[in-house]
Design a protein around this motif. Structure first.
Motif, short mmCIF file in Angstrom:
data_model
loop_
_atom_site.label_atom_id
_atom_site.label_comp_id
_atom_site.label_asym_id
_atom_site.label_seq_id
_atom_site.Cartn_x
_atom_site.Cartn_y
_atom_site.Cartn_z
N VAL A 1 0.71 -1.07 -0.34
CA VAL A 1 -0.24 -0.16 -0.29
C VAL A 1 0.95 1.31 -0.17
N PHE A 2 0.68 2.25 -0.84
CA PHE A 2 1.76 3.70 -1.40
C PHE A 2 0.94 4.73 -0.49
N GLU A 3 1.68 5.12 -0.22
CA GLU A 3 1.44 7.02 0.28
C GLU A 3 1.81 7.94 -0.15
N CYS A 4 2.12 9.17 -0.91
CA CYS A 4 2.21 10.08 -0.88
C CYS A 4 1.82 11.36 0.20
N ARG B 1 6.84 12.51 0.50
CA ARG B 1 7.72 11.22 0.11
C ARG B 1 6.47 10.22 0.22
N ILE B 2 7.44 9.27 0.13
CA ILE B 2 7.07 8.13 -0.15
C ILE B 2 7.60 7.38 0.96
N VAL B 3 5.78 6.22 1.38
CA VAL B 3 5.84 5.67 2.40
C VAL B 3 4.87 4.24 1.83
N LEU B 4 5.24 3.47 2.34
CA LEU B 4 4.48 2.55 1.97
C LEU B 4 4.06 1.38 3.19
N THR B 5 3.49 0.29 3.11
CA THR B 5 3.13 -0.50 3.68
C THR B 5 3.14 -1.95 2.96
N ASP B 6 4.34 -2.95 3.74
CA ASP B 6 4.22 -4.33 3.27
C ASP B 6 3.79 -5.09 3.38
N LEU B 7 2.67 -5.73 2.44
CA LEU B 7 1.51 -6.57 3.21
C LEU B 7 1.90 -7.57 3.02
N TYR B 8 3.19 -8.28 2.77
CA TYR B 8 3.82 -9.50 3.06
C TYR B 8 4.66 -10.26 4.03
N ASN B 9 5.18 -9.52 4.20
CA ASN B 9 5.80 -9.65 5.63
C ASN B 9 5.64 -9.65 6.70
N TYR B 10 5.79 -10.70 7.38
CA TYR B 10 5.20 -11.97 8.88
C TYR B 10 5.72 -11.31 9.84
N SER B 11 7.59 -11.66 9.45
CA SER B 11 7.68 -11.93 10.04
C SER B 11 8.50 -10.63 10.42
N PHE B 12 8.43 -9.39 10.14
CA PHE B 12 9.23 -8.33 10.17
C PHE B 12 7.82 -7.08 10.04
N PRO B 13 6.88 -6.75 10.30
CA PRO B 13 6.00 -5.78 9.67
C PRO B 13 6.20 -4.50 9.83
N MET B 14 6.11 -4.37 7.91
CA MET B 14 6.96 -2.77 8.06
C MET B 14 5.57 -2.17 7.55
N ILE B 15 5.30 -1.29 8.04
CA ILE B 15 4.16 -0.15 8.10
C ILE B 15 4.25 1.18 8.49
N ARG B 16 3.41 1.48 6.94
CA ARG B 16 3.84 3.09 6.61
C ARG B 16 6.16 3.45 7.00
N PHE C 1 3.37 12.31 -7.42
CA PHE C 1 1.93 10.70 -7.64
C PHE C 1 1.06 11.42 -8.59
N HIS C 2 0.23 10.91 -9.36
CA HIS C 2 -0.32 10.97 -10.52
C HIS C 2 -1.50 10.08 -10.31
N GLU C 3 -2.82 10.48 -10.14
CA GLU C 3 -4.11 9.51 -10.56
C GLU C 3 -3.92 8.83 -11.44
N GLY C 4 -5.44 7.41 -11.50
CA GLY C 4 -5.44 6.47 -12.22
C GLY C 4 -5.61 6.77 -13.20
N THR C 5 -4.83 6.04 -14.47
CA THR C 5 -5.92 6.50 -15.75
C THR C 5 -5.74 4.82 -16.34
N LYS C 6 -5.99 4.99 -17.38
CA LYS C 6 -6.84 4.03 -18.70
C LYS C 6 -6.15 3.29 -18.44
N GLU C 7 -4.52 3.96 -19.14
CA GLU C 7 -3.37 3.45 -18.87
C GLU C 7 -2.65 2.80 -17.39
#
Length: 436
Positions: free
Chosen positions: A279-282, A298-313, A322-328
């Motif tokens: 999950v990405f936040e700007c 700033r790019i801030v991420l939450t890793d959805l799959y590292n359960y041995s060392f959670p990395m949240i925000r 960042f740009h909002e979503g488009t068809k591409e």
């Protein structure tokens, strides 16, 4: 595509299928999530809920946040996670899918803060699946011959067996004189390499070697794509490689702590994010509030799959627009412009962010400069520290820098005997002292 690559690729996927098809299914899952933001967001939300529930029950560091939504969790950085390493680590006995020991992914510590990130079996599999998915999007199929150009050490190398079965050929790039470049070109020709993966600045050397007539387009004809890592790529280098050799360079965005975060497509400049694994936040530069689309953040991420060392925000230390979503982008937000580490980024005299690679691409053209360091002291005040063989080109240097920073820029020149090293042994070429 080669028969050799097809043979080894078939063996790899057959072996994966016999062991439950884990990597194949991960690759399919990533493709499914990224192909449609509406259904993909539902899957992402499910995985986020599972992660937050897991972290608050199994990580002492996050236990106080049970029942909270993502935006109620703290934004953390490398230093915070290092200081709370034991409290955030989850024993392997608690992870039901773990096979053997937890893998420890070490970062280089180039910022002066070494970081060892535990990663469980599923997380490691997700990293592999993501790499294969994004390589597929640029026509580089698994097990086609790859030249991996990096600084190889005794702690990180490949055995002859690995080279044969993975079709990954290590290329040492610690020294890049003409003799080393000649060795590389011979490897490309003799092994018929399909792709290269290298530091962005390394492609400058390859293009220069090509321009000087030391090799020809025909020497590189087996290469179908080049992957750029770790640094911002000079657009002129990308254009030059396409013009002179017909080889596209694709920039990738990844870090050692997590894995593949985003990827360009062939002949494009946008970075498409790996929303299947993160999950990405700007966030704004001066607060933890969300940045607007089109605003530097700033790019801030939450890793959805590292359960041995959670990395949240987790604040990656990188900045982007960042740009909002488009068809591409299939409705998903994407990165329009990616910048380097926030501490290394500067602003021109019109208060616009300037990519630090601009300075290297300009200053390398002055043959009197041996070392340099660029410092932004204040909004309009800058210092260029130079170690030079003579002072004949100083006025021209300042003129070129004004072309980057604007005429309002007050640029001072400081002649030095040496640029100091960081603890990592690297020199920090761009420094921003101005608190923007």
């Amino acid at each position: 595509m080669s028969l050799d690559g097809l043979f080894k690729r078939t063996l790899y996927w057959t072996n994966d299928l016999l062991h439950g098809g884990k990597i194949w299914n991960i690759r399919k899952d990533i493709a499914s999530v990224l192909s449609d933001s509406e259904s993909g967001k539902k899957k992402q939300d499910e995985k986020l809920k599972e992660l937050l529930d897991w972290a608050t029950k199994n990580s002492a560091f996050y236990s106080a946040y049970a029942g909270k939504s993502l935006h109620e969790f703290p934004v953390v950085n490398k230093l915070i996670l290092v200081e709370n390493h034991d409290a955030n680590s989850v024993p392997k006995e608690k992870i039901p899918w773990q096979e053997g020991d937890i893998f420890i992914q070490k970062t280089s510590g180039s910022t002066g803060v070494p970081f060892a990130v535990p990663q469980d079996t599923r997380k490691r599999q997700r990293r592999i699946g993501a790499l294969k998915y994004f390589n597929d999007t640029v026509g580089f199929k698994s097990h086609e011959k790859l030249g991996q150009c990096r600084i190889w050490t005794k702690w990180h190398t490949k055995s002859k067996k690995q080279i044969f079965w993975e079709n990954i050929y290590p290329v040492q790039v610690g020294n890049l004189d003409d003799s080393k470049m000649a060795e590389l070109v011979e490897t490309i020709k003799s092994k018929k390499l399909f792709a290269l993966r290298a530091y962005a600045s390394w492609y400058d050397f390859l293009l220069d070697y090509l321009k000087r007539g030391k090799c020809t387009k025909d020497d590189l004809k087996s290469l179908k794509v080049c992957l750029s890592i770790s640094e911002g790529l000079n657009p002129a280098t990308k254009e030059g490689m396409m013009e002179l050799a017909g080889i596209p360079i694709v920039e990738t965005y990844a870090d050692e702590e997590a894995g593949t975060l985003a990827h360009q497509r062939l002949n494009g400049t946008n970075f498409y994010l790996n929303h299947a694994d993160y999950v990405f936040e700007c966030l704004k530069m001066d607060s933890d509030e969300p940045a607007e689309y089109g605003e530097l953040g700033r790019i801030v991420l939450t890793d959805l799959y590292n359960y041995s060392f959670p990395m949240i925000r987790y604040d990656t230390g990188d900045t982007a627009i960042f740009h909002e979503g488009t068809k591409e982008s299939n409705g998903w937000p994407y990165i329009e412009k990616l910048f380097g580490r926030k501490m290394d980024m500067v602003f021109d005299s019109n208060d616009q962010p300037v990519h630090p690679m601009n300075f290297g691409r300009t200053l390398k053209n002055f043959d009197t400069i041996r070392q340099w360091q660029f410092v932004q002291n204040d909004q309009y005040k800058y210092t260029i520290k130079l170690e030079v063989t003579d002072e004949s080109q100083l006025e021209k240097v300042v003129s070129e820098l004004k072309g980057i920073l604007g005429e309002k820029a007050d640029i001072g020149v400081e002649l030095v005997n040496e640029i100091p090293l960081l603890t990592s042994g690297k020199r920090k070429p761009v420094v921003c002292e101005w608190k923007h």
